[in-house]
Design a protein around this motif. Sequence first.
Motif, PDB file in Angstrom:
ATOM      1  N   PHE A   1      88.956 -13.530  61.257  1.00 25.81           N
ATOM      2  CA  PHE A   1      89.049 -13.163  62.680  1.00 25.81           C
ATOM      3  C   PHE A   1      90.413 -13.617  63.185  1.00 25.81           C
ATOM      4  N   ILE A   2      91.157 -12.689  63.771  1.00 24.19           N
ATOM      5  CA  ILE A   2      92.451 -13.028  64.357  1.00 24.19           C
ATOM      6  C   ILE A   2      92.393 -12.759  65.850  1.00 24.19           C
ATOM      7  N   GLY A   3      92.629 -13.778  66.642  1.00 22.88           N
ATOM      8  CA  GLY A   3      92.630 -13.647  68.094  1.00 22.88           C
ATOM      9  C   GLY A   3      93.910 -14.203  68.693  1.00 22.88           C
ATOM     10  N   HIS A   4      94.106 -13.924  69.953  1.00 20.85           N
ATOM     11  CA  HIS A   4      95.294 -14.407  70.657  1.00 20.85           C
ATOM     12  C   HIS A   4      95.126 -15.886  70.989  1.00 20.85           C
ATOM     13  N   ASP A   5      96.225 -16.630  70.970  1.00 21.25           N
ATOM     14  CA  ASP A   5      96.130 -18.056  71.308  1.00 21.25           C
ATOM     15  C   ASP A   5      95.697 -18.261  72.752  1.00 21.25           C
ATOM     16  N   LEU A   6      95.914 -17.276  73.595  1.00 20.12           N
ATOM     17  CA  LEU A   6      95.476 -17.394  74.984  1.00 20.12           C
ATOM     18  C   LEU A   6      93.954 -17.399  75.076  1.00 20.12           C
ATOM     19  N   LEU A   7      93.294 -16.613  74.229  1.00 25.65           N
ATOM     20  CA  LEU A   7      91.830 -16.631  74.191  1.00 25.65           C
ATOM     21  C   LEU A   7      91.326 -17.985  73.707  1.00 25.65           C
ATOM     22  N   ALA A   8      92.023 -18.562  72.733  1.00 23.76           N
ATOM     23  CA  ALA A   8      91.662 -19.907  72.264  1.00 23.76           C
ATOM     24  C   ALA A   8      91.757 -20.917  73.394  1.00 23.76           C
ATOM     25  N   SER A   9      92.804 -20.803  74.190  1.00 24.57           N
ATOM     26  CA  SER A   9      92.986 -21.726  75.313  1.00 24.57           C
ATOM     27  C   SER A   9      91.866 -21.566  76.331  1.00 24.57           C
ATOM     28  N   CYS A  10      91.489 -20.321  76.615  1.00 27.38           N
ATOM     29  CA  CYS A  10      90.387 -20.079  77.547  1.00 27.38           C
ATOM     30  C   CYS A  10      89.093 -20.708  77.061  1.00 27.38           C
ATOM     31  N   ARG A  11      88.805 -20.502  75.786  1.00 18.97           N
ATOM     32  CA  ARG A  11      87.558 -21.042  75.231  1.00 18.97           C
ATOM     33  C   ARG A  11      87.577 -22.562  75.187  1.00 18.97           C
ATOM     34  N   ALA A  12      88.744 -23.145  74.922  1.00 18.54           N
ATOM     35  CA  ALA A  12      88.854 -24.608  74.885  1.00 18.54           C
ATOM     36  C   ALA A  12      88.787 -25.203  76.284  1.00 18.54           C
ATOM     37  N   LEU A  13      89.438 -24.564  77.237  1.00 17.72           N
ATOM     38  CA  LEU A  13      89.521 -25.110  78.595  1.00 17.72           C
ATOM     39  C   LEU A  13      88.285 -24.821  79.434  1.00 17.72           C
ATOM     40  N   LEU A  14      87.718 -23.631  79.251  1.00 14.16           N
ATOM     41  CA  LEU A  14      86.686 -23.159  80.173  1.00 14.16           C
ATOM     42  C   LEU A  14      85.340 -22.881  79.521  1.00 14.16           C
ATOM     43  N   GLY A  15      85.304 -22.800  78.197  1.00 18.70           N
ATOM     44  CA  GLY A  15      84.032 -22.507  77.533  1.00 18.70           C
ATOM     45  C   GLY A  15      83.525 -21.131  77.919  1.00 18.70           C
TER      46      GLY A  15
ATOM     47  N   VAL B   1      87.275 -17.537  58.585  1.00 19.86           N
ATOM     48  CA  VAL B   1      88.523 -18.063  59.132  1.00 19.86           C
ATOM     49  C   VAL B   1      88.694 -17.491  60.537  1.00 19.86           C
ATOM     50  N   TYR B   2      88.784 -18.390  61.497  1.00 21.52           N
ATOM     51  CA  TYR B   2      89.044 -18.000  62.889  1.00 21.52           C
ATOM     52  C   TYR B   2      90.441 -18.486  63.244  1.00 21.52           C
ATOM     53  N   TYR B   3      91.368 -17.548  63.316  1.00 25.70           N
ATOM     54  CA  TYR B   3      92.765 -17.895  63.593  1.00 25.70           C
ATOM     55  C   TYR B   3      93.169 -17.310  64.938  1.00 25.70           C
ATOM     56  N   TYR B   4      93.561 -18.189  65.850  1.00 27.90           N
ATOM     57  CA  TYR B   4      94.069 -17.789  67.162  1.00 27.90           C
ATOM     58  C   TYR B   4      95.560 -18.101  67.182  1.00 27.90           C
ATOM     59  N   GLY B   5      96.411 -17.076  67.408  1.00 26.07           N
ATOM     60  CA  GLY B   5      97.831 -17.324  67.272  1.00 26.07           C
ATOM     61  C   GLY B   5      98.699 -16.749  68.365  1.00 26.07           C
ATOM     62  N   ALA B   6      99.805 -17.436  68.623  1.00 27.48           N
ATOM     63  CA  ALA B   6     100.830 -16.918  69.521  1.00 27.48           C
ATOM     64  C   ALA B   6     101.350 -15.595  68.981  1.00 27.48           C
ATOM     65  N   GLY B   7     101.506 -14.612  69.850  1.00 22.90           N
ATOM     66  CA  GLY B   7     102.012 -13.311  69.444  1.00 22.90           C
ATOM     67  C   GLY B   7     100.967 -12.368  68.887  1.00 22.90           C
TER      68      GLY B   7
END
Length: 285
Positions: free
Chosen positions: A91-105, A61-67
């Motif tokens: 795996f718990i990560g910040h939603d900002l990291l998810a955005s980086c990976r989605a936007l910029l790879g 489970v890869y969960y990227y979340g606000a807060g």
Amino acid sequence: MIVIADGGSTKTNWCLINEAGRKILFNTEGYNPYFSSTAYIIDSLKIGLPDHLETEKLTEVYYYGAGCSTDAKRKIVADAMQVTFPNAKIFIGHDLLASCRALLGDEPGFAAILGTGTNSCLYDGKDISLNIDSLGYFLGDEGSGCYIGKRILSDYMKGYMPKGLRESFYDNYALTNEDIFDNIYNKPLPNRFCASFSKFLYDYKDNYEDYAFSTVDFAFSAFFENLVTHYPNYKDYKLNCVGSVGYSFRDILSVVADRYEMGIGKIIRSPIDDLVNYHIESASK
């Protein structure tokens, strides 16, 4: 089977990748650990997850979340996920990291979230290299749905909103000033309550162009003035953005970005599709 999730303060987008490699998308509410406890998340997932989801069969489970920005806050979510998906590696990560990976790879650049809340950073292609804290809805979150919603509520309550729009607002919500105060000061998730009214502005923006433009322009200008312009050499980067507010008002966002001499890059409503592709590509390397 693995599942990847992008969790905002209002909604979480999930993607299950089953044994056959098929992608299955579904949604639940958002779980910001600043507002949601482990017990609350567990109970909500029991209700919100699809009945057909065999939670005990999930392996990752890869969960990227606000807060989810500190160990303590990530643990609140991780404990809930471990109970819900007992056999999975979490795996718990910040939603900002998810955005980086989605936007910029794997490419470096500037990434932002403009949804219920606001966040932004510089990304080095692997990790977040610099983040200026937006300070949440009480002290900051400039440019967010909550920031815009607070301006709308203030204008409505003070009588500054155009008459016809104010009448439409009441027809839609039938809120008195007392109701609004109660939702903000006494009820849970006031950030989500405030942010919900940014959609009202979007729905009526064609009929009240001047008011809509000035309200959103004010919010995005505050986002640039208080956050973006404080990143070193920000004009050297393009503005890449995830979130319903940035996407819905991307025409105004482009105008404001141009005013601050920053080019526009990729603007998407949700990172889930690109985030899933990032994980698939990373697994194949």
